[in-house]
Design an enzyme around this catalytic site. Structure first.
Site, mmCIF file in Angstrom:
data_model
loop_
_atom_site.group_PDB
_atom_site.id
_atom_site.type_symbol
_atom_site.label_atom_id
_atom_site.label_comp_id
_atom_site.label_asym_id
_atom_site.label_seq_id
_atom_site.Cartn_x
_atom_site.Cartn_y
_atom_site.Cartn_z
ATOM 1 N N LYS A 46 45.953 44.056 54.251
ATOM 2 C CA LYS A 46 47.400 43.820 54.143
ATOM 3 C C LYS A 46 48.181 44.754 55.078
ATOM 4 O O LYS A 46 49.153 44.333 55.717
ATOM 5 C CB LYS A 46 47.842 43.984 52.690
ATOM 6 C CG LYS A 46 47.348 42.816 51.848
ATOM 7 C CD LYS A 46 47.550 43.037 50.369
ATOM 8 C CE LYS A 46 47.105 41.789 49.601
ATOM 9 N NZ LYS A 46 46.937 42.045 48.171
ATOM 10 N N PHE A 102 42.041 23.396 47.262
ATOM 11 C CA PHE A 102 42.816 22.926 46.107
ATOM 12 C C PHE A 102 42.319 23.703 44.887
ATOM 13 O O PHE A 102 41.968 23.152 43.858
ATOM 14 C CB PHE A 102 42.606 21.413 45.944
ATOM 15 C CG PHE A 102 43.738 20.686 45.269
ATOM 16 C CD1 PHE A 102 45.054 20.796 45.711
ATOM 17 C CD2 PHE A 102 43.484 19.857 44.177
ATOM 18 C CE1 PHE A 102 46.084 20.101 45.085
ATOM 19 C CE2 PHE A 102 44.503 19.156 43.554
ATOM 20 C CZ PHE A 102 45.807 19.287 44.006
ATOM 21 N N GLU A 113 53.646 33.371 54.702
ATOM 22 C CA GLU A 113 54.367 34.286 53.805
ATOM 23 C C GLU A 113 53.505 34.803 52.667
ATOM 24 O O GLU A 113 53.608 35.958 52.256
ATOM 25 C CB GLU A 113 55.613 33.580 53.236
ATOM 26 C CG GLU A 113 56.557 34.509 52.512
ATOM 27 C CD GLU A 113 57.037 35.631 53.421
ATOM 28 O OE1 GLU A 113 56.462 36.731 53.326
ATOM 29 O OE2 GLU A 113 57.943 35.423 54.224
ATOM 30 N N VAL A 162 50.627 38.296 52.133
ATOM 31 C CA VAL A 162 50.852 39.663 51.632
ATOM 32 C C VAL A 162 51.940 39.604 50.565
ATOM 33 O O VAL A 162 53.002 39.026 50.787
ATOM 34 C CB VAL A 162 51.295 40.620 52.766
ATOM 35 C CG1 VAL A 162 51.521 42.036 52.220
ATOM 36 C CG2 VAL A 162 50.264 40.654 53.889
HETATM 37 N N1 NAP Z 1 45.113 33.644 43.835
HETATM 38 C C1 NAP Z 1 46.224 34.237 44.283
HETATM 39 O O1 NAP Z 1 47.166 34.519 43.527
HETATM 40 C C2 NAP Z 1 46.378 34.553 45.765
HETATM 41 C C3 NAP Z 1 47.419 35.374 46.185
HETATM 42 C C4 NAP Z 1 47.622 35.596 47.554
HETATM 43 C C5 NAP Z 1 46.746 35.024 48.464
HETATM 44 N N2 NAP Z 1 45.697 34.257 48.013
HETATM 45 C C6 NAP Z 1 44.794 33.661 49.004
HETATM 46 O O2 NAP Z 1 44.827 32.243 48.846
HETATM 47 C C7 NAP Z 1 43.550 31.696 49.152
HETATM 48 C C8 NAP Z 1 43.096 30.811 47.989
HETATM 49 O O3 NAP Z 1 42.997 31.568 46.800
HETATM 50 P P1 NAP Z 1 42.614 30.822 45.440
HETATM 51 O O4 NAP Z 1 42.803 31.824 44.359
HETATM 52 O O5 NAP Z 1 43.281 29.508 45.342
HETATM 53 O O6 NAP Z 1 41.033 30.561 45.683
HETATM 54 P P2 NAP Z 1 40.100 29.529 44.896
HETATM 55 O O7 NAP Z 1 40.639 29.246 43.536
HETATM 56 O O8 NAP Z 1 38.711 30.025 45.038
HETATM 57 O O9 NAP Z 1 40.250 28.144 45.731
HETATM 58 C C9 NAP Z 1 39.692 27.978 47.005
HETATM 59 C C10 NAP Z 1 39.747 26.498 47.366
HETATM 60 O O10 NAP Z 1 39.189 26.321 48.681
HETATM 61 C C11 NAP Z 1 38.127 25.340 48.600
HETATM 62 N N3 NAP Z 1 37.173 25.679 49.657
HETATM 63 C C12 NAP Z 1 36.249 26.670 49.668
HETATM 64 N N4 NAP Z 1 35.641 26.698 50.866
HETATM 65 C C13 NAP Z 1 36.144 25.676 51.595
HETATM 66 C C14 NAP Z 1 35.895 25.168 52.910
HETATM 67 N N5 NAP Z 1 34.997 25.751 53.709
HETATM 68 N N6 NAP Z 1 36.607 24.093 53.323
HETATM 69 C C15 NAP Z 1 37.521 23.498 52.517
HETATM 70 N N7 NAP Z 1 37.812 23.944 51.273
HETATM 71 C C16 NAP Z 1 37.125 25.023 50.832
HETATM 72 C C17 NAP Z 1 37.611 25.425 47.201
HETATM 73 O O11 NAP Z 1 36.950 24.218 46.847
HETATM 74 P P3 NAP Z 1 35.878 24.153 45.630
HETATM 75 O O12 NAP Z 1 36.490 24.863 44.467
HETATM 76 O O13 NAP Z 1 35.717 22.690 45.395
HETATM 77 O O14 NAP Z 1 34.657 24.806 46.133
HETATM 78 C C18 NAP Z 1 38.925 25.591 46.435
HETATM 79 O O15 NAP Z 1 39.575 24.337 46.328
HETATM 80 C C19 NAP Z 1 42.623 32.876 49.460
HETATM 81 O O16 NAP Z 1 42.545 33.071 50.841
HETATM 82 C C20 NAP Z 1 43.331 34.041 48.783
HETATM 83 O O17 NAP Z 1 43.027 35.285 49.399
HETATM 84 C C21 NAP Z 1 45.502 34.010 46.697
#
Ligand code: NAP
Length: 342
Positions: free
Chosen positions: A227, A11, A152, A155
């Site tokens: 990717k 989250f 989806e 990438v």
């Molecule tokens: N950001 C983008 O625009 C984007 C674009 C394409 C793909 N993605 C992909 O989407 C994913 C999330 O990105 P994000 O930017 O949302 O990352 P983020 O802000 O770091 O959020 C990660 C979330 O996962 C939780 N978490 C970490 N380790 C965990 C575990 N072992 N079990 C359960 N929850 C866990 C974190 O909790 P805490 O914060 O409480 O530690 C946080 O809620 C990644 O794989 C990323 O490569 C992101």
């Protein structure tokens, strides 16, 4: 009218953007698809977890996590021991997985998605790791349990690449693709064109939250290679690991080289490509000089573009302007609706 129970594993930026989008689209989803939803569980790393089969107040969950607080006050269950325990205890029809990517093995996300599928949940992820390390296994497991494994957003964020081939291009053969798929390096090259040093360009990308503290995954081309690996594995049907992609990052591109290119009306781009050659595929990530006649020339900043060449439509390009967690969230919302309405 059908009601769908939703669970979130992760989250963070993406998970919360999806939460906000679901709240904003609630009426449209009901009107257009006759679907209502209830969030029955949310799990995080450091912000606790909540499970409530009667429904968690999503708006309140957003306030708690954005304020740095724990979700546990929203739970009517004992705290799960770990992520797998959370999935087993949470009654849900769809699991949204958006935890940080693990490039080497895709874990623990792969085990989370497997457990969700084994519990008859559709598995929707934004995470590239499970796609490159377990695409076939998770797709087969989903079919076995009458569920979908969709990804989806892995990438080009929410831009429809995988679903376009799945739903809109039946029997199309993908011969090659070429594009700019890494936002951080594309933004850095633009900043160097505007006068930044390499280090200043890295610092800028970090300051706006798109580059990691250790930016080598982007700069050395790993993110782009992952990717390419995902696109080849899924769209060309050939399992390809990121390490098998011929990879050169942008460390060798100096501000002087960028300025020299500019003087010649050219730009450096970190170009991703793959091409089918017989039973095999040639794949590469490498900096290339492109001129104004290339569609890649105008792809600036965090935007991305991919051109697919198929055996039925010739070249077909998709451009995504200024993506972010909100566009990634849309890809997950689309996956959810595509999974449950089929
Ligand atoms: N950001 C983008 O625009 C984007 C674009 C394409 C793909 N993605 C992909 O989407 C994913 C999330 O990105 P994000 O930017 O949302 O990352 P983020 O802000 O770091 O959020 C990660 C979330 O996962 C939780 N978490 C970490 N380790 C965990 C575990 N072992 N079990 C359960 N929850 C866990 C974190 O909790 P805490 O914060 O409480 O530690 C946080 O809620 C990644 O794989 C990323 O490569 C992101």
């Amino acid at each position: 009218m059908s009601e769908v129970r939703l669970a979130f594993m992760g989250f963070g930026n993406v998970g919360r953007a999806l939460g906000s989008l679901l709240l904003r689209k609630r009426e449209d989803i009901l009107k257009d698809f006759d679907i209502t939803f209830r969030v029955t569980g949310i799990a995080t790393g450091r912000h606790g977890a909540a499970i409530d089969p009667h429904g968690i107040d999503l708006a309140q969950a957003l306030v708690l996590v954005e304020g740095g607080d724990s979700l546990k006050t929203l739970s009517d269950h004992p705290a799960p021991r770990d992520g797998l325990d959370f999935i087993r205890a949470c009654p849900a029809d769809v699991l949204f997985e958006s935890i940080p990517v693990n490039y080497d093995r895709g874990q623990p996300a792969i085990d989370y998605l497997k457990t969700a599928l084994e519990h008859q949940m559709h598995a929707v992820t934004a995470n590239k790791g499970p796609v490159v390390h377990a695409y076939r296994e998770l797709t087969d497991l989903a079919a076995l349990h009458g569920c979908k494994f969709y990804f989806e957003s892995a990438v080009m964020d929410g831009a429809p690449l995988f679903s376009m081939f799945r739903a809109a291009l039946p029997a199309a053969g993908l011969r090659r693709f070429r594009g700019v798929l890494n936002s951080t390096t594309n933004l850095m090259l633009k900043r160097m064109e505007e006068g930044d040093s390499f280090e200043q360009a890295v610092a800028h990308a970090q300051s706006i939250g798109i580059a990691e503290t250790d930016p080598s995954g982007d700069i050395d081309g790993w993110d782009a290679a992952v990717k390419v690996s995902a696109l080849v594995t899924v769209l060309m049907g050939l399992p390809l690991k990121p390490a098998q992609v011929d990879r050169t990052g942008i460390r060798g591109i100096t501000p002087e080289a960028v300025q020299q290119a500019r003087a010649e009306h050219k730009r450096w781009k970190l170009v991703c490509m793959a091409e089918r050659q017989g039973q095999d595929v040639v794949s590469r990530v490498a900096p290339e000089l492109v001129g104004t006649d290339s569609p890649l020339y105008g792809v600036q900043g965090t935007s991305s573009l991919v051109t697919f060449e198929t055996d039925v439509l010739g070249e077909l390009s998709i451009v995504e302007e200024n993506p972010g967690p909100h566009t990634t969230a849309y890809g997950m919302l689309a996956d959810f609706l595509n999974a449950v309405r089929q």
